[in-house]
Each structure stands twice: as structure tokens, then as C-alpha cells.
Write a protein that holds these residues in place. Structure first.
Motif, PDB file in Angstrom:
ATOM      1  N   ARG A 265      -5.451   5.141 -12.177  1.00 23.81           N
ATOM      2  CA  ARG A 265      -5.087   4.951 -10.766  1.00 23.81           C
ATOM      3  C   ARG A 265      -4.328   3.629 -10.583  1.00 23.81           C
ATOM      4  O   ARG A 265      -3.378   3.538  -9.809  1.00 23.81           O
ATOM      5  CB  ARG A 265      -6.354   4.959  -9.903  1.00 23.81           C
ATOM      6  N   LEU A 266      -4.741   2.623 -11.338  1.00 26.28           N
ATOM      7  CA  LEU A 266      -4.040   1.323 -11.244  1.00 26.28           C
ATOM      8  C   LEU A 266      -2.589   1.455 -11.690  1.00 26.28           C
ATOM      9  O   LEU A 266      -1.676   0.920 -11.055  1.00 26.28           O
ATOM     10  CB  LEU A 266      -4.723   0.304 -12.144  1.00 26.28           C
ATOM     11  N   ASN A 268      -0.810   4.171 -11.633  1.00 28.81           N
ATOM     12  CA  ASN A 268      -0.065   4.948 -10.629  1.00 28.81           C
ATOM     13  C   ASN A 268       0.197   4.155  -9.352  1.00 28.81           C
ATOM     14  O   ASN A 268       1.153   4.434  -8.636  1.00 28.81           O
ATOM     15  CB  ASN A 268      -0.827   6.230 -10.281  1.00 28.81           C
ATOM     16  N   THR A 269      -0.648   3.171  -9.078  1.00 24.11           N
ATOM     17  CA  THR A 269      -0.467   2.371  -7.863  1.00 24.11           C
ATOM     18  C   THR A 269       0.582   1.272  -8.069  1.00 24.11           C
ATOM     19  O   THR A 269       1.430   1.048  -7.219  1.00 24.11           O
ATOM     20  CB  THR A 269      -1.815   1.711  -7.462  1.00 24.11           C
ATOM     21  N   TYR A 270       0.480   0.605  -9.205  1.00 21.46           N
ATOM     22  CA  TYR A 270       1.308  -0.597  -9.375  1.00 21.46           C
ATOM     23  C   TYR A 270       2.523  -0.377 -10.297  1.00 21.46           C
ATOM     24  O   TYR A 270       3.259  -1.313 -10.583  1.00 21.46           O
ATOM     25  CB  TYR A 270       0.453  -1.759  -9.890  1.00 21.46           C
ATOM     26  N   GLN A 272       5.483   2.583 -10.426  1.00 20.22           N
ATOM     27  CA  GLN A 272       6.032   3.873  -9.983  1.00 20.22           C
ATOM     28  C   GLN A 272       7.532   3.887 -10.231  1.00 20.22           C
ATOM     29  O   GLN A 272       8.183   2.841 -10.145  1.00 20.22           O
ATOM     30  CB  GLN A 272       5.784   4.067  -8.477  1.00 20.22           C
ATOM     31  N   GLN A 277       5.345  -2.362  -9.059  1.00 26.25           N
ATOM     32  CA  GLN A 277       5.385  -2.290  -7.595  1.00 26.25           C
ATOM     33  C   GLN A 277       4.705  -3.499  -6.944  1.00 26.25           C
ATOM     34  O   GLN A 277       4.081  -3.362  -5.907  1.00 26.25           O
ATOM     35  CB  GLN A 277       4.691  -1.005  -7.117  1.00 26.25           C
ATOM     36  N   HIS A 387      -8.619  -0.755  -6.468  1.00 24.32           N
ATOM     37  CA  HIS A 387      -8.696   0.692  -6.196  1.00 24.32           C
ATOM     38  C   HIS A 387      -9.643   1.407  -7.155  1.00 24.32           C
ATOM     39  O   HIS A 387      -9.364   2.515  -7.605  1.00 24.32           O
ATOM     40  CB  HIS A 387      -7.301   1.335  -6.272  1.00 24.32           C
TER      41      HIS A 387
END
Ligand code: G6P
Length: 592
Positions: A265-266, A268-270, A272, A277, A387
Motif C-alpha cells: 500500500r505504501l 501504491n501511495t507514494y 505512482q 509522489q 497507511h
């Protein structure tokens, strides 16, 4: 660490207060209590769980006002008398407190001179009596609070009511969290927003020095000088703390097994569209800084040790500090230091102390935290969320892996080095392998370790940082004394402790230090130690206990920390201990 819940005007305050206390139990506690007014102040409290409290609280309570508290003992043993709520000597004030009043002894002495006596030993009871003393003198509660605020030193989130006005809850705060929830025909207060989310999504967060009152229709807040202020209402739809074990016997096991999805998840969050990001201003500030200082406590400090190395790889000079040490000796090299604070909860008092100093010195800062809306998240210049989902078990696991993974990405983004992303994905595969195939082996080692009194962890470089975390985890939940020792330091003292059958757990994942670690193994083996080696395939020896496939060794704290976590978990389980709530520890340490 201590939880506060209060309501005024609510139809079924018992439901809110008792369930609210349960939702705050992640903070750690040893006793719990509630108080309300019905003809007189009524208090029910005892040592033990909120469930136990519920069994002693009457089923039908008719009241307009209620406060509740979970206590984690600091001043005075966990006894019924020391449990909150506290009532003042003349029974006018009923109060709950989270924090520590540093000068309570001198205030208590003063009150004893005024003929006050005390039921228990807590600093909080002193505040209840101090409020009563001044209130009886001037009959003006606002002036009383202002006076008491000037007298008490330390940290506090306080909620209280007076027997002569049972439609009003009074609140004051410094360095311990307190949030107000806005209702319709009622108002609420709690240590954080979670107990209130079934009642409102409108919150007011009190800042240090502020105080005020709430009745069923209004919320009035004053600044530290007593002038009324208009506070911003924050609309938050907070994720309900999941008390769903999803079939797992313990939160710790569930949280260890969530590490792969957390790291994923990290990413995919930071990261992309093939780009990091992170906030551009943050990256600019980090690049322009001439020194990066990492501050944390416990597990989060250990993540900072690893993170420091990551930034050094990208030519940044760094230092790492334990928050409670730095707070009393706040040094930093360079002209443009940047501070990275790491905290799962975002509420750790030692870090909040550091943040006050950081702000006084106008230093740029970032917090890496799992808790959006926490004190550090709200007050740092920048905040990066982990997250990871709520971490309930006191022993931090998935948050540690996430902190390290995020620090790896953040440091790499300074040089736009994207190799870290693949390395992290490879680490996730290793964690999945461990989860799928290695638990029986780890369990076997745990059964051998459960009766031991002392255990050594050995490693060098990144493996040493992992050893520190592995050792902390083991002592936290198994109560076995353990030490993490850098391989090279062994001969400078600790080897004196090596004796027949001492378990020594060794991590060998770093090609540069592996040969020296093999030397260390011979040193301890020849003195009778029982050695358990965790190694990566290319560095392994036939007799090693656990061999995992190769990965980028700088990510050991992500890839194989779960081995250390499972080991601590299974030892604790084998000893029949309370895995998720180890003795004397709290998830969120809100006192210094
Ligand atoms: C407590 C917990 C530890 C945690 C430390 C720092 O001592 O028991 O597990 O590592 O606080 O907490 P933080 O929330 O700041 O990461």
C-alpha cells in the motif's frame, strides 16, 4: 496511556462512555472508572478491565453528565483509590486527568496546610482539590481554572464537573491530547476522536494552554489568557478502529501478517505512474538541508537508525536520537538541519516535547506516523502517513516495517532512484515466503527459548539495527532479558556473559559484514553458546537455522523483521502471556 471520555446532554451516556473507554484501550491501562451526577456525585471504579468496570456499573443510569477514564499508573500504584475519576475532599469537584503534574508534591503540601486530606496517592487528585480550593475561595470557575493552570506544571488533559453545575463539563489541556466532539443537543470530549465517531464527525482539537467548557448546546473555548476564541471545526470521517481479529487469535499475529499488504500500500501511495509522489516542497527542503536528524522512541527510534543510513547513501549527513535524550540536550549540526520525527501513534509525549523545541528553533520538520489527526500529524510542517491501518497490539510490528519502507522510498526520491521500488517488491516476496513456510521452524526455536533467562542478538550494520528491534520485541512481550550487540563489540565486554547454553540469535544478511559475523559465531560457540543463525541464501552456511532467499540487504528490517516478530510472538504464546497487552507497557505513551 490513560484515556478520557466525557459527555454532557447525551441520552445514554453510559453506552458512550464505556464503549469509548474500550476504544481507547489501545492506549494501555490498568484500571478504569466512570462518574456521573444523580442527586450526588457517583463514582464506580476499580483495578482491571473496562469489561470488569461494566460489571460493577448500575444498568440504568439517569444522568445528564458523565466522565470516564482508563488509568495507566504513574504516580501511585494501580489501586482502586488511585483509579480515576477523583473526587475532591469536600466532594464538589469530580475530575479525570491524563498526563503528569510534575510539582504535585509541593501543591499537595500546600493543600494539606489548608486542611485538605487525600484518598489516594495520585497527582491528579491534587488537581481536583486545587480546583476545589480556589473555587470555594472565589466561586468563579473560569478564574479558578486560570489560577490552577498557572500553578500546575507538567502535562495534562483534564475534564471535570462541579456538583453545583451538573450541566457543564470543564476542560483544559497542555501537552496531552483532548478532542471535543460537537453533537446536536449534546457535546462530547475524549482523548482522541475514535470514541465519538458514532455520534459526530465534527471535532474541535484543543491546543496547549487552551481551556473551556461544554454544555449540551454550546462549546466555549478560551485561549491561554482566558480570552474566548473561535476554534475551527474539523470534519473527519475517521476509520473505525477495527476490533475485528479477522479470525486471528491475537492482534499481533494479524498485524505481522499484514506487513506485505502494508508495504504494498505504501508503494501504491507514494509511487505512482513511475514517479515518487512526495510533496515537492518537502523534497526541496530535504535537499536543501545540510543535516537530517531522526528522532523517535522505542521501535520508531529503531526505524530511524535504519532511515539515517538510507539518507547517508544519498550523501546526506545524518544523526539519530532517542526523543527523551534529545529533548534535554537538543543539539544539531549544520546551519539548515531538517528533523524527521517517527512515531506510530503521533502522540508520544517525548516527541511532542521535542517538537516544542524544534518549533522554538524554527527548524523544518516532518513526522512519519500511522495516525492521521494525531498531535504530531497536525503540528509538524510535513506529515507522511504510513497507511498501515490501526495497529492495536502494543508491540509495534507492521508500523515498523512500514516506517523503514517509507524512509527507503523518501531517501531514494532525493536522487530519483527507482531501484528501491523493485527492491521493496522483492522484500514483500521474502515476507510472504516467511509467512507461508517458515513459521513451524520459528515456533520450534521459540519453544527452545521460552524457558531462558537471557538471550543475545548479534548483527552488524543493518543487521545490528534489526537486532535492536528483535531484542526489544522479545523483551516487551516475553519478559525475557535480551540484548542486541553489534558483532564487533562482543569482545569489548558482552562476551563475559557468554556461558553454556546461552541462546545467541545471529542475523547474517549483509555481504560486507558476513565474514566477521561468522567469526563472532565461533567466538560465542567456543564458549558454549547455542547459536541460531538467520541468513540469506548466498551468505548461508549448512548449519544455519533459517535461510531466506536473497534480497537487497539494506531492506532487512522490512524483509525479515517478521522472523523476529514471529519469534517474540511464539515465545510469549508458549509462556502463556498476554501477547497484545504486555505488562507495564502502553501503546501510546502520553507522559514523559
Ligand atoms: C511505546 C510502545 C512502543 C513504541 C513506543 C513509541 O513505548 O510500547 O511499542 O515503539 O511507544 O511509540 P510511537 O507511537 O511514538 O511510535
Amino acid at each position: 496511556m490513560c484515556g478520557i471520555v466525557g459527555s454532557v446532554g447525551l441520552k445514554d451516556p453510559k453506552e458512550y462512555v464505556t464503549k469509548g473507554l474500550k476504544m481507547l484501550d489501545y492506549r494501555g491501562y490498568d484500571s478504569a472508572g466512570i462518574a456521573y451526577f444523580n442527586d450526588e456525585i457517583k463514582i464506580f471504579k476499580d483495578v482491571g478491565s473496562v469489561e470488569h468496570l461494566m460489571s460493577i456499573v448500575p444498568s440504568n443510569i439517569n444522568t445528564n453528565i458523565m466522565i470516564g477514564h482508563t488509568r495507566w499508573a504513574t504516580h501511585g500504584a494501580p489501586t482502586k483509590l488511585n483509579t480515576h475519576p477523583h473526587i475532591s475532599y469536600n466532594k464538589h469537584i469530580c475530575l479525570v486527568h491524563n498526563g503528569v503534574i510534575d510539582n504535585y508534591k509541593e501543591l499537595k503540601k500546600f493543600l494539606i496546610e489548608q486542611n485538605y486530606s487525600f484518598y489516594g496517592e495520585t497527582d491528579s487528585e491534587v488537581v481536583a482539590n486545587l480546583i476545589e480550593y480556589y473555587y470555594l475561595l472565589n466561586r468563579d470557575i473560569k478564574e479558578t481554572i486560570k489560577t490552577v493552570k498557572l500553578l500546575i506544571k507538567g502535562s495534562y488533559a483534564i475534564t471535570f464537573f462541579i456538583d453545583s453545575d451538573v450541566d457543564t463539563l470543564y476542560i483544559l489541556k497542555k501537552a496531552s491530547p483532548l478532542v471535543v466532539g460537537k453533537g446536536k443537543g449534546f457535546n462530547l470530549v475524549a482523548s482522541d476522536a475514535s470514541p465519538m465517531i458514532n455520534y459526530t464527525n465534527e471535532f474541535i482539537e484543543l491546543e496547549d494552554g487552551e481551556f473551556g467548557y461544554l454544555n449540551k448546546n454550546e462549546i466555549v473555548i478560551f485561549n491561554k489568557d482566558g480570552e474566548p476564541i473561535k476554534k475551527e471545526t474539523i470534519h473527519k470521517d475517521i476509520e473505525l478502529i477495527s476490533h475485528d481479529l479477522k479470525g486471528y487469535p491475537h492482534y499481533m499475529l494479524k498485524e505481522i501478517e499484514e506487513i506485505p499488504q502494508t508495504v504494498n500500500r505504501l508503494i501504491n501511495t507514494y509511487f505512482q505512474d513511475d514517479q515518487y509522489q512526495f510533496d515537492e516542497e518537502l523534497i526541496k527542503d530535504l535537499k536543501e538541508s545540510d543535516h537530517i536528524l531522526f528522532i523517535g522512541c522505542g521501535t520508531s527510534y529503531h526505524a530511524g537508525l535504519v532511515g539515517g543510513r538510507y539518507f547517508e547513501k544519498y550523501d546526506k549527513s545524518t544523526s539519530r536520537f532517542i526523543a527523551s535524550e534529545w529533548a534535554f540536550h537538543p543539539t544539531y549540526p549544520g546551519n539548515k538541519p531538517f528533523i524527521i520525527m517517527i512515531s506510530q501513534s503521533g502522540e508520544t509525549a517525548d516527541l511532542i516535547h521535542c517538537l516544542r523545541i524544534i518549533k522554538e528553533h524554527n527548524l523544518k520538520n516532518l513526522v512519519i506516523t500511522n495516525t492521521g489527526g494525531s498531535t504530531l500529524d497536525r503540528n509538524c510542517d510535513y506529515s507522511l502517513l504510513l497507511h498501515s491501518g490501526v495497529e492495536v497490539s502494543v508491540a509495534s510490528t507492521k508500523a515498523y516495517a512500514a516506517q523503514v519502507a517509507l524512509l527507503a522510498m523518501l531517501s531514494a526520491s532525493l536522487a530519483n532512484d527507482k531501484s528501491v521500488i523493485n527492491d521493496l517488491r522483492q522484500a514483500i516476496n521474502v515476507i510472504n515466503d516467511i509467512q507461508d513456510s517458515y513459521k513451524p521452524k520459528i515456533m520450534k526455536v521459540a519453544n527452545e527459548l521460552m524457558s531462558k533467562k537471557n538471550i543475545f542478538y548479534l548483527g552488524r550494520s543493518f543487521d545490528y539495527f534489526l537486532s535492536l528491534e528483535a531484542s526489544l520485541k522479545l523483551k516487551e512481550i516475553s519478559y525475557i532479558h535480551s540484548e542486541a550487540i553489534p558483532g564487533g563489540e562482543l569482545k569489548h565486554g558482552p562476551i563475559a556473559l557468554v556461558e553454556q547454553d546461552l541462546p545467541v540469535i545471529v542475523f547474517i544478511t549483509d555481504p560486507d559484514t558476513a565474514p566477521s559475523m561468522r567469526g563472532n559465531i565461533e567466538e560465542v560457540k567456543s564458549r558454549g553458546a547455542k547459536v541460531y543463525v538467520v541468513s540469506t541464501k548466498s551468505l548461508s552456511a549448512p548449519e544455519d537455522t533459517i535461510v531466506v532467499k536473497d534480497y537487497a540487504y539494506y531492506l532487512s528490517s522490512v524483509a525479515i523483521s517478521s522472523i523476529a516478530f514471529y519469534l517474540a510472538y511464539y515465545v510469549s504464546l508458549a509462556k502463556g502471556l498476554n501477547v497484545d497487552k504486555p505488562r507495564n507497557l502502553a501503546k501510546s505513551v502520553t507522559v514523559e
